[in-house]
Motif scaffolding. Structure first.
Motif, short mmCIF file in Angstrom:
data_model
loop_
_atom_site.label_atom_id
_atom_site.label_comp_id
_atom_site.label_asym_id
_atom_site.label_seq_id
_atom_site.Cartn_x
_atom_site.Cartn_y
_atom_site.Cartn_z
N VAL A 21 0.85 -1.20 0.00
CA VAL A 21 0.00 0.00 0.00
C VAL A 21 0.88 1.24 0.00
N GLY A 22 1.93 1.24 0.82
CA GLY A 22 2.85 2.37 0.84
C GLY A 22 3.55 2.56 -0.48
N THR A 23 3.90 1.45 -1.14
CA THR A 23 4.55 1.54 -2.45
C THR A 23 3.62 2.19 -3.47
N VAL A 24 2.36 1.76 -3.47
CA VAL A 24 1.39 2.34 -4.40
C VAL A 24 1.22 3.84 -4.13
N GLN A 25 1.14 4.22 -2.87
CA GLN A 25 1.01 5.63 -2.54
C GLN A 25 2.24 6.41 -2.99
N GLY A 40 9.96 11.20 -4.67
CA GLY A 40 8.87 10.27 -4.44
C GLY A 40 9.29 8.82 -4.62
N LEU A 41 10.41 8.59 -5.32
CA LEU A 41 10.96 7.24 -5.39
C LEU A 41 11.25 6.69 -4.01
N GLY A 42 11.48 7.60 -3.05
CA GLY A 42 11.72 7.15 -1.67
C GLY A 42 10.54 6.37 -1.13
N PHE A 43 9.31 6.82 -1.43
CA PHE A 43 8.12 6.08 -1.02
C PHE A 43 8.13 4.67 -1.61
N VAL A 44 8.48 4.60 -2.88
CA VAL A 44 8.50 3.30 -3.56
C VAL A 44 9.55 2.39 -2.94
N VAL A 45 10.74 2.95 -2.70
CA VAL A 45 11.81 2.16 -2.10
C VAL A 45 11.43 1.70 -0.69
#
Length: 472
Positions: free
Chosen positions: A177-181, A295-300
């Motif tokens: 869910v965090g990755t999607v956000q 925002g890549l940080g959220f994905v990572v």
């Protein structure tokens, strides 16, 4: 471990009998995980839409007004309405099918965004861009309604994780869910800045309306396996009593919500000032690109949680992550260097998914499923309520006191050794003070008895089972 590899956990005889169940013959496994992935994909579309217009509104408002107070009021207003409506939204989630809640949320958002487009066509940019006029605030409020209703979907999604994902995979599911956000944040921050800078706010609103309609069309055929809930007789629409009754028996859970509330009080400072600081360092197009890259940080971060989980004690993980956020707050604006600010935001976004996933995982384990919507909504109301307070407070203080003070010779002489030179040193000083306050708070929480009690309660809680209801 991929979610597909997780096997349903055998029913625990000590697990409470829940009122919301899967349909007969359906158990948590490949079928329910497939439904979860479909809902998650639709959430990505919906989050992209909502974030795209909300980011664009914030950028546009600051560029048109050059007022920190205007952006603080906009951001604070969003958080205020999210807080006020959290318990109501949570009650709706508990009393209705999750699919029905999500469709309703998307429909209201579509109507609100279409109304904002109508205002733009009727009044034009010149009249709407005057932040001293009622039309500016009406335009902002209509977009705000569409964004706030999106939080109803997010509450429903949190309970859907409990419904569809085996218990030992929920921390990883929350990481997804965090990755999607994060992906949504990355995409929308880039395109919001480019859209405002190159196309203007009018076309941006039109694109948001089209994307919202596509999101709703994508959602309609998705099926979430769930029997109709059986709400308690006489339950109110703002069922605060039901939420409190589910929270108070869990040792340390009240303290956890109080801790998150205080952190959101500090977080309101970041909400109010992060964009103005960035727009002092970058053009709006470049700032959008910066947010996209960071925002890549959220994905990572979300990917790491999805891969490795949160460890045996998510309560400890939550506090340690907040300790990292506090250190970042004290350092990422210590000098007015674009590279330092970008690096700080990236690291901040990389560790936030762990904090959010930890709190979600704790609540999903220790709170009965039938009241989870109300508990998530109540926690949202209480925790988020702190952010608008600090945002509304810090906006005028920063604009009329700290920023002019740091631009004066007296301010530079007093604090230049700490914050260096530059055009946004008043904002930097606020960031540092907020980080220091958070740092002390987290250390006190780690040494507290409620932290130890909640850790023990989490370890002792039986898995939340949502199995098929026999004879339904």
């Amino acid at each position: 471990m991929p979610l597909d590899d997780l096997d349903p956990i055998p029913a625990d005889p000590a697990a409470p009998q829940l009122e919301a169940h899967l349909p007969p013959g359906v158990t948590r496994g490949p079928e329910t995980l497939r439904a979860f992935r479909q809902v998650l994909g639709n959430t990505l579309v919906a989050n992209v839409t909502s974030s795209y217009l909300w980011f664009a509104l914030t950028f546009w408002a600051y560029l048109e007004t050059r007022s920190v107070m205007a952006t603080a009021i906009i951001g604070g207003g969003y958080m205020l309405f999210t807080a006020v409506l959290g318990t109501f939204f949570g009650t709706l989630v508990d009393h209705h099918r999750k699919k029905q809640v999500m469709v309703t949320s998307s429909t209201i958002t579509l109507v609100a965004y279409a109304a904002s487009g109508g205002l733009w066509l009727l009044l034009g940019e010149d009249r709407l861009a005057d932040w001293g006029s009622a039309w500016f605030w009406l335009f902002t409020a209509v977009i705000l309604v569409g964004g706030v209703v999106e939080s109803l979907r997010n509450i429903a999604l949190s309970t859907t994780v409990t419904l569809l994902v085996p218990e030992d995979g929920r921390d990883k599911a929350n990481g997804l869910v965090g990755t999607v956000q994060g992906i949504a944040f990355m995409i929308t921050s880039v395109f919001s800045g480019l859209s405002v800078g190159l196309l203007g706010m009018g076309w941006t609103v039109g694109i948001a309306v089209a994307l919202t309609g596509l999101s709703l069309l994508h959602l309609l055929p998705i099926e979430i396996p769930e029997l109709p809930p059986d709400p308690e007789a006489g339950g109110s629409r703002f069922d605060v009593r039901g939420a409190v009754a589910a929270i108070t028996p869990v040792p340390g859970l009240v303290a956890l919500i109080a801790f998150s509330t205080f952190n959101n009080l500090v977080g309101g400072v970041y909400m109010a000032l992060m964009d103005p600081y960035g727009l002092e360092l970058f053009s709006v197009e470049a700032w959008g690109l910066v947010l996209g890259v960071t925002g890549l940080g959220f994905v990572v971060g979300g990917g790491l949680v999805a891969r490795f989980g949160l460890g045996a004690n998510p309560v400890r993980t939550l506090l340690l992550v907040n300790l990292g956020v506090a250190v970042l707050g004290m350092t990422f604006t210590v000098r007015e260097w674009a590279s330092l600010y970008v690096l700080g935001i990236f690291v901040f976004m990389a560790i936030i998914p762990a904090a959010e996933s930890a709190e979600q995982t704790i609540l999903q384990r220790v709170v009965p499923f039938r009241t989870q919507g109300r508990v998530f909504g109540f926690a949202q109301s209480v925790e988020v309520a702190a952010s608008p307070f600090s945002a509304f407070l810090i906006g005028p203080i920063a604009e009329f006191a700290l920023i002019p003070y740091m631009e004066s010779e007296q301010g530079r002489d007093a604090w230049g050794w700490l914050v260096g030179d530059g055009d946004a040193r008043g904002i930097a000083l606020v960031f540092m003070l907020a980080g220091a306050i958070m740092f002390v708070t987290v250390l006190l929480a780690l040494a507290s008895a409620p932290y130890r009690r909640l850790s023990s309660a989490y370890a002792a809680a039986p898995p939340q089972q949502v199995e098929a209801q026999p004879g339904a």
